[in-house]
Design a protein around this motif. Sequence first.
Motif, PDB file in Angstrom:
ATOM      1  N   VAL A 271       0.865  -1.182   0.000  1.00 31.26           N
ATOM      2  CA  VAL A 271       0.000   0.000   0.000  1.00 31.26           C
ATOM      3  C   VAL A 271       0.900   1.230   0.000  1.00 31.26           C
ATOM      4  CG1 VAL A 271      -1.807   1.250   1.220  1.00 31.26           C
ATOM      5  CG2 VAL A 271      -1.789  -1.245   1.249  1.00 31.26           C
ATOM      6  N   ALA A 272       0.703   2.125  -0.968  1.00 25.69           N
ATOM      7  CA  ALA A 272       1.647   3.227  -1.122  1.00 25.69           C
ATOM      8  C   ALA A 272       0.977   4.467  -1.688  1.00 25.69           C
ATOM      9  CB  ALA A 272       2.793   2.805  -2.048  1.00 25.69           C
ATOM     10  N   ARG A 273       1.706   5.568  -1.585  1.00 26.50           N
ATOM     11  CA  ARG A 273       1.286   6.823  -2.224  1.00 26.50           C
ATOM     12  C   ARG A 273       2.538   7.579  -2.652  1.00 26.50           C
ATOM     13  NH1 ARG A 273      -2.307  11.852   0.339  1.00 26.50           N
ATOM     14  NH2 ARG A 273      -2.451  13.046  -1.607  1.00 26.50           N
ATOM     15  N   ASN A 274       2.691   7.773  -3.957  1.00 22.74           N
ATOM     16  CA  ASN A 274       3.834   8.504  -4.506  1.00 22.74           C
ATOM     17  C   ASN A 274       5.162   7.973  -3.959  1.00 22.74           C
ATOM     18  OD1 ASN A 274       2.202  10.146  -6.092  1.00 22.74           O
ATOM     19  ND2 ASN A 274       2.060  11.751  -4.538  1.00 22.74           N
ATOM     20  N   GLU A 275       5.411   6.700  -4.223  1.00 26.56           N
ATOM     21  CA  GLU A 275       6.617   6.043  -3.710  1.00 26.56           C
ATOM     22  C   GLU A 275       7.493   5.516  -4.842  1.00 26.56           C
ATOM     23  OE1 GLU A 275       7.860   5.930  -0.865  1.00 26.56           O
ATOM     24  OE2 GLU A 275       6.323   6.100   0.682  1.00 26.56           O
ATOM     25  N   GLU A 276       7.571   6.238  -5.959  1.00 27.06           N
ATOM     26  CA  GLU A 276       8.325   5.735  -7.107  1.00 27.06           C
ATOM     27  C   GLU A 276       9.801   5.497  -6.788  1.00 27.06           C
ATOM     28  OE1 GLU A 276       7.994   8.568 -10.244  1.00 27.06           O
ATOM     29  OE2 GLU A 276       9.352  10.017  -9.328  1.00 27.06           O
ATOM     30  N   ALA A 277      10.353   6.228  -5.815  1.00 25.14           N
ATOM     31  CA  ALA A 277      11.768   6.063  -5.487  1.00 25.14           C
ATOM     32  C   ALA A 277      12.030   4.763  -4.719  1.00 25.14           C
ATOM     33  CB  ALA A 277      12.266   7.263  -4.681  1.00 25.14           C
ATOM     34  N   ARG A 278      11.096   4.385  -3.841  1.00 26.34           N
ATOM     35  CA  ARG A 278      11.333   3.218  -2.995  1.00 26.34           C
ATOM     36  C   ARG A 278      10.598   1.972  -3.462  1.00 26.34           C
ATOM     37  NH1 ARG A 278      11.098   5.826   3.089  1.00 26.34           N
ATOM     38  NH2 ARG A 278       9.088   6.643   2.399  1.00 26.34           N
ATOM     39  N   LEU A 279       9.617   2.136  -4.335  1.00 28.03           N
ATOM     40  CA  LEU A 279       8.808   0.998  -4.759  1.00 28.03           C
ATOM     41  C   LEU A 279       9.607  -0.091  -5.481  1.00 28.03           C
ATOM     42  CD1 LEU A 279       5.950  -0.128  -4.711  1.00 28.03           C
ATOM     43  CD2 LEU A 279       5.497   1.087  -6.854  1.00 28.03           C
ATOM     44  N   PRO A 280      10.545   0.242  -6.374  1.00 22.46           N
ATOM     45  CA  PRO A 280      11.271  -0.831  -7.067  1.00 22.46           C
ATOM     46  C   PRO A 280      11.989  -1.792  -6.119  1.00 22.46           C
ATOM     47  CG  PRO A 280      11.583   1.240  -8.224  1.00 22.46           C
ATOM     48  CD  PRO A 280      10.888   1.576  -6.932  1.00 22.46           C
ATOM     49  N   ALA A 281      12.651  -1.280  -5.097  1.00 25.93           N
ATOM     50  CA  ALA A 281      13.357  -2.151  -4.152  1.00 25.93           C
ATOM     51  C   ALA A 281      12.380  -3.010  -3.370  1.00 25.93           C
ATOM     52  CB  ALA A 281      14.208  -1.313  -3.201  1.00 25.93           C
ATOM     53  N   CYS A 282      11.257  -2.422  -2.992  1.00 20.27           N
ATOM     54  CA  CYS A 282      10.233  -3.172  -2.259  1.00 20.27           C
ATOM     55  C   CYS A 282       9.708  -4.313  -3.128  1.00 20.27           C
ATOM     56  CB  CYS A 282       9.098  -2.238  -1.845  1.00 20.27           C
ATOM     57  SG  CYS A 282       7.703  -3.054  -1.035  1.00 20.27           S
ATOM     58  N   LEU A 283       9.354  -4.024  -4.366  1.00 22.38           N
ATOM     59  CA  LEU A 283       8.807  -5.048  -5.257  1.00 22.38           C
ATOM     60  C   LEU A 283       9.823  -6.140  -5.543  1.00 22.38           C
ATOM     61  CD1 LEU A 283       6.848  -2.806  -7.799  1.00 22.38           C
ATOM     62  CD2 LEU A 283       5.923  -4.116  -5.880  1.00 22.38           C
ATOM     63  N   ALA A 284      11.083  -5.756  -5.709  1.00 26.80           N
ATOM     64  CA  ALA A 284      12.124  -6.745  -5.967  1.00 26.80           C
ATOM     65  C   ALA A 284      12.248  -7.726  -4.804  1.00 26.80           C
ATOM     66  CB  ALA A 284      13.459  -6.054  -6.223  1.00 26.80           C
ATOM     67  N   SER A 285      12.069  -7.228  -3.583  1.00 22.58           N
ATOM     68  CA  SER A 285      12.194  -8.093  -2.407  1.00 22.58           C
ATOM     69  C   SER A 285      10.999  -9.023  -2.243  1.00 22.58           C
ATOM     70  CB  SER A 285      12.356  -7.234  -1.145  1.00 22.58           C
ATOM     71  OG  SER A 285      11.115  -6.686  -0.707  1.00 22.58           O
ATOM     72  N   LEU A 286       9.934  -8.780  -2.989  1.00 23.95           N
ATOM     73  CA  LEU A 286       8.718  -9.598  -2.909  1.00 23.95           C
ATOM     74  C   LEU A 286       8.620 -10.601  -4.053  1.00 23.95           C
ATOM     75  CD1 LEU A 286       6.177  -6.760  -2.010  1.00 23.95           C
ATOM     76  CD2 LEU A 286       7.299  -8.340  -0.437  1.00 23.95           C
ATOM     77  N   ALA A 287       9.700 -10.776  -4.804  1.00 22.34           N
ATOM     78  CA  ALA A 287       9.668 -11.614  -5.998  1.00 22.34           C
ATOM     79  C   ALA A 287       9.294 -13.059  -5.695  1.00 22.34           C
ATOM     80  CB  ALA A 287      11.025 -11.559  -6.711  1.00 22.34           C
ATOM     81  N   GLN A 288       9.508 -13.518  -4.471  1.00 21.89           N
ATOM     82  CA  GLN A 288       9.196 -14.907  -4.140  1.00 21.89           C
ATOM     83  C   GLN A 288       7.702 -15.127  -3.856  1.00 21.89           C
ATOM     84  OE1 GLN A 288      11.896 -17.193  -1.671  1.00 21.89           O
ATOM     85  NE2 GLN A 288      13.370 -15.510  -1.688  1.00 21.89           N
ATOM     86  N   ALA A 289       6.925 -14.046  -3.815  1.00 23.92           N
ATOM     87  CA  ALA A 289       5.473 -14.200  -3.634  1.00 23.92           C
ATOM     88  C   ALA A 289       4.848 -14.763  -4.904  1.00 23.92           C
ATOM     89  CB  ALA A 289       4.841 -12.857  -3.293  1.00 23.92           C
ATOM     90  N   ASP A 290       3.697 -15.403  -4.761  1.00 27.75           N
ATOM     91  CA  ASP A 290       2.979 -15.944  -5.914  1.00 27.75           C
ATOM     92  C   ASP A 290       2.198 -14.867  -6.653  1.00 27.75           C
ATOM     93  OD1 ASP A 290       3.496 -18.917  -5.480  1.00 27.75           O
ATOM     94  OD2 ASP A 290       2.661 -18.335  -3.545  1.00 27.75           O
ATOM     95  N   GLU A 291       1.964 -13.751  -5.973  1.00 33.89           N
ATOM     96  CA  GLU A 291       1.198 -12.645  -6.554  1.00 33.89           C
ATOM     97  C   GLU A 291       1.583 -11.386  -5.801  1.00 33.89           C
ATOM     98  OE1 GLU A 291      -3.545 -11.798  -7.138  1.00 33.89           O
ATOM     99  OE2 GLU A 291      -2.856 -12.258  -5.100  1.00 33.89           O
ATOM    100  N   ILE A 292       1.658 -10.270  -6.512  1.00 35.99           N
ATOM    101  CA  ILE A 292       1.913  -8.974  -5.874  1.00 35.99           C
ATOM    102  C   ILE A 292       0.791  -8.022  -6.264  1.00 35.99           C
ATOM    103  CG2 ILE A 292       3.453  -6.988  -5.696  1.00 35.99           C
ATOM    104  CD1 ILE A 292       5.793  -8.843  -6.255  1.00 35.99           C
ATOM    105  N   VAL A 293       0.156  -7.431  -5.261  1.00 37.65           N
ATOM    106  CA  VAL A 293      -0.905  -6.446  -5.456  1.00 37.65           C
ATOM    107  C   VAL A 293      -0.418  -5.115  -4.902  1.00 37.65           C
ATOM    108  CG1 VAL A 293      -3.271  -5.784  -4.890  1.00 37.65           C
ATOM    109  CG2 VAL A 293      -2.716  -8.198  -5.329  1.00 37.65           C
ATOM    110  N   VAL A 294      -0.517  -4.065  -5.703  1.00 31.81           N
ATOM    111  CA  VAL A 294      -0.071  -2.732  -5.293  1.00 31.81           C
ATOM    112  C   VAL A 294      -1.277  -1.804  -5.237  1.00 31.81           C
ATOM    113  CG1 VAL A 294       1.444  -0.782  -5.815  1.00 31.81           C
ATOM    114  CG2 VAL A 294       2.185  -3.124  -6.364  1.00 31.81           C
ATOM    115  N   VAL A 295      -1.542  -1.249  -4.073  1.00 32.79           N
ATOM    116  CA  VAL A 295      -2.632  -0.292  -3.892  1.00 32.79           C
ATOM    117  C   VAL A 295      -2.038   1.107  -3.851  1.00 32.79           C
ATOM    118  CG1 VAL A 295      -4.456   0.521  -2.354  1.00 32.79           C
ATOM    119  CG2 VAL A 295      -4.084  -1.935  -2.675  1.00 32.79           C
TER     120      VAL A 295
END
Length: 256
Positions: free
Chosen positions: A9-33
Motif C-alpha cells: 500500500v503506497a502513495r507517490n513512492e516511485e523512489a522506494r517501490l522498485p526495491a520493495c517489489l524486488a524483495s517480494l519476488a518470491q510471492a505468488d502474486e503482488i498487489v499494489v494499492v
Amino acid sequence: MSRISALVVARNEEARLPACLASLAQADEIVVVLDRSTDRSAEIARAQGHRVVEGAWSLEGDRRNAGIDACGGDWILEVDADETVPPELWAEIRRVTAASPHAFHRVRIDNHVGERLIRWGWAGSFGTTLKPILFRRGAKRWRPQRVHPGLDWTGTEGERITAHGIHHALDRDISDMLRRLDRYSSAKAADMLAEGRIGSLPDNLRRFVSRFFKSLIGRGGWREGGWGLLLAFCTGLFPLLSHLKARLEPERHRPE
C-alpha cells in the motif's frame, strides 16, 4: 503448497517501490494499492506485471481493506513501500504458511532511521518491532480510521516470526521523524474529532509520562542513548499532541 499474495500500500513512492517489489519476488502474486498517487508508481508496478488498484481513500483502514480484497492468495503478506523482505525471511514465511493451523502471525520489523538500526524503545503508536502482517485471506479487517486503525481478527494467532526481520526504512533522519509525528498526530486528531472523543488534558499528560517511561525504560530505549531519548519523547508526545490539536484547533483537523 499455499499461495502467498504480497500486498503493498503506497502513495507517490516511485523512489522506494522498485526495491520493495524486488524483495517480494518470491510471492505468488503482488498487489499494489496506490492512494491518490501522481508519480510513476503505477507505471513501475504494471511494467513488472503486478496488479494495481488505484483510488482515493480518506481512511487508512478502507485503503488497506481494498488491497486485502484484491488479493487472491491463501495467505497475505502486507508490507509498505518503505519495507523490504530479505530472502532469509521468505524461507521462514514459506515454512510457517506450509504448516500453520492459525489465522495470523506477527513478523519482526527492523526499524531504521537513516542508516541506523534502532532495536530498542519502540512502543505505543509511534513504532513497533512486531506486526501482524502475515495472515490468511479473510482473517484480517482494518477498522475505518485514519492513523493506526484497529484490527478485527477471525481465528487465532500463531508463532511469531523473529529469526529474521523486515528492513523498514522508517525515517530518513531526525527531522523526518518529527515530520512523521506531526502527520500522525494530525490524522489522530481527525479520528478523535470524528468519534467525538478527544479526552482530557490531565489524562493525556499522564499518557505522555507513562508512554515516555515505557519506551525509555520498559522497552529498553536507554540502550540506544540519545536516539532512545528522542524516541521516548516522540512516543509520549503523540497522544498529547493529538489531543491538543483536536482541542485547540478543531477547525483545522475536523474531517469534512
